[in-house]
Design a protein around this motif. Structure first.
Motif, short mmCIF file in Angstrom:
data_model
loop_
_atom_site.label_atom_id
_atom_site.label_comp_id
_atom_site.label_asym_id
_atom_site.label_seq_id
_atom_site.Cartn_x
_atom_site.Cartn_y
_atom_site.Cartn_z
N ARG A 163 0.83 -1.21 0.00
CA ARG A 163 0.00 0.00 0.00
C ARG A 163 0.86 1.26 0.00
O ARG A 163 0.48 2.29 -0.56
N GLU A 188 1.85 1.78 -3.55
CA GLU A 188 0.72 2.27 -4.33
C GLU A 188 0.44 3.74 -4.05
O GLU A 188 0.10 4.51 -4.95
N ASP A 208 -8.41 10.45 -6.90
CA ASP A 208 -9.02 10.17 -8.21
C ASP A 208 -8.18 9.25 -9.08
O ASP A 208 -8.59 8.89 -10.18
N VAL A 209 -7.01 8.88 -8.60
CA VAL A 209 -6.10 8.04 -9.40
C VAL A 209 -6.35 6.58 -9.09
O VAL A 209 -6.34 6.15 -7.93
N SER A 210 -6.61 5.79 -10.14
CA SER A 210 -6.71 4.34 -9.99
C SER A 210 -5.50 3.71 -10.65
O SER A 210 -5.02 4.18 -11.69
N LEU A 211 -5.00 2.66 -10.05
CA LEU A 211 -3.79 2.03 -10.54
C LEU A 211 -4.08 0.73 -11.24
O LEU A 211 -4.97 -0.04 -10.84
N GLU A 212 -3.31 0.50 -12.29
CA GLU A 212 -3.37 -0.80 -12.96
C GLU A 212 -2.32 -1.70 -12.33
O GLU A 212 -1.16 -1.34 -12.25
N THR A 213 -2.74 -2.83 -11.84
CA THR A 213 -1.81 -3.76 -11.19
C THR A 213 -1.89 -5.13 -11.84
O THR A 213 -2.91 -5.49 -12.44
N ARG A 224 0.35 6.65 -6.83
CA ARG A 224 -0.81 7.53 -7.01
C ARG A 224 -0.42 9.00 -6.90
O ARG A 224 -0.93 9.85 -7.62
#
Length: 394
Positions: free
Chosen positions: A365, A368, A385-390, A372
């Motif tokens: 975390r 991440e 508002d940022v989503s991560l591609e994992t 972000r």
């Protein structure tokens, strides 16, 4: 509060120290000026209190053109802290601190009272240090006296020129921490000169990164590190700027995981059964007020005893929690705490409520959160508002 409008300083030999400088420092803001030696940052600062006069352009202090103000009167309205401190060796700490009030005509009793108050504020007991002389102090203590002296007449503006540069790294970090605490309560308008990008990042609300006589970028630390405006800035802040961002990226609620939670007076057998049902090897232990107490393993010290004796509670097996931080602490501190305690996670509490448990931060975390933060600055959107591609786990 401080505004530069097209300010240039050119010396008779043709050297241009500052070229067409324009930027503004808001009231209560701490702005760090950072760059290599000879780039013009100290010249910029000295033009604010007219130790150096600009060749052209205007500098305004609280809307007033400083060129129209008597230099001596101007300097008494501005706190000034330098690397060498500049304490008077023949004066006591208390008298050094009261220098400006003395020049302003304050009574002896009033200025000594103010000096004692400020020494206490910077962590020097006036009863212990007030009657000492500068040569009886450590380097860090002299710097504290320098800060107290600069604050003595309650100036709205502080100019600080490499104030912590002459002390060792451990003392320097401590002084930085204490100054940030001080600034959080005093809200002075501060120009802070440093050649150290890490110090600039840690202290500044915004950073002015200097090239040769000009500002290459003027932005919050996260933006300077995440989106350098020019190749020069990218090179100056370094290839490890992602690591430097750890110092200015706070822990947020969205960064936390919610592990199993048990309470001190829960039966141990029931608590361990619950943890096993959730596939957890441990749980966070809270007291009756839901404040953090510690943690407990899913495997009790004596399983047979725990199963047989219904009086065994979580309290009997709980371990105190050493690895914890308040929400909002920087990720760098979180990472350091994990390493210090060899911990796979740290607990995060609400500092305002003196210990209410919020969740845990894991290394995954933490990583991440850093990603972000970088993406948020690059896209100019809030971090939430940022989503991560994992990569999905197998």
């Amino acid at each position: 509060m401080i505004r530069f409008e097209n300010v240039t300083k050119r010396y008779p030999d043709g050297t241009t120290a500052v070229d067409d400088l324009s930027f503004e420092v808001a009231e209560g803001e701490l702005v760090t000026l950072v760059g290599p030696s000879g780039c013009g940052k100290t010249t910029t600062m000295k033009m604010v209190n007219r130790l150096i006069e600009p060749t052209s352009g205007q500098i305004f202090l609280d809307g007033e053109d400083i060129a129209s103000v008597d230099p001596v009167e101007l300097r008494r309205r501005i706190g000034y802290v330098i690397q060498q401190v500049g304490l008077f060796p023949h004066k006591t700490v208390l008298d050094n601190t009261g220098t400006v009030p003395h020049l302003l005509g304050w009574s002896k009793a009033k200025r000594r009272e103010r000096a004692a108050e400020l020494l206490d504020l910077v962590g020097l007991d006036p009863a212990v240090f007030g009657d000492r002389y500068p040569d009886q102090l450590s380097g860090g203590q002299r710097q504290r006296v320098g800060v107290a002296r600069a604050l003595a007449a309650d100036p709205p503006v502080l100019l600080m020129d490499e104030p912590f540069g002459a002390v060792d790294p451990v003392v320097r970090e401590h002084l930085q921490t204490e100054f940030l605490k001080l600034q959080s309560s005093l809200h002075k308008t501060v120009l802070f000169v440093t050649h150290d990008i890490e110090e600039a990042v840690r202290l500044g609300d915004r950073i002015a990164v200097y090239g040769e006589g000009r500002v290459e970028q003027f932005d919050p630390p996260t933006k300077v590190l995440g989106a350098p405006a020019t190749p020069y800035v990218a090179d100056f802040v370094g290839a490890d700027r992602g690591l430097k961002r750890l110092s200015v990226t706070p822990i947020e609620t969205a960064d936390l995981e919610a592990p199993p939670v048990v309470h001190l007076d829960d039966r141990l057998s029931e608590a361990t059964a619950r943890m096993r049902a959730e596939g957890a090897h441990w749980a966070v232990v809270l007291d009756d007020a839901d404040d953090l107490h510690g943690w407990v393993s899913a495997e009790p010290a004596d399983p047979a005893d725990a199963e047989a004796d219904a009086t065994v509670t979580v309290r009997d097996r709980a371990r105190r929690m050493e690895a914890w931080l308040p929400l909002g602490a920087p990720l760098k501190q979180a990472f350091s705490t994990m390493l210090q305690h060899d911990a796979g996670w740290i607990a995060v509490v609400d500092a305002a409520s003196e210990g209410r448990f919020l969740g845990v931060l894991t290394p995954t975390r933490l990583h991440e959160a850093l990603r972000r933060s970088i993406d948020a600055d690059e896209r100019d959107v809030p971090r939430a508002d940022v989503s991560l591609e994992t990569v999905p786990e197998k």
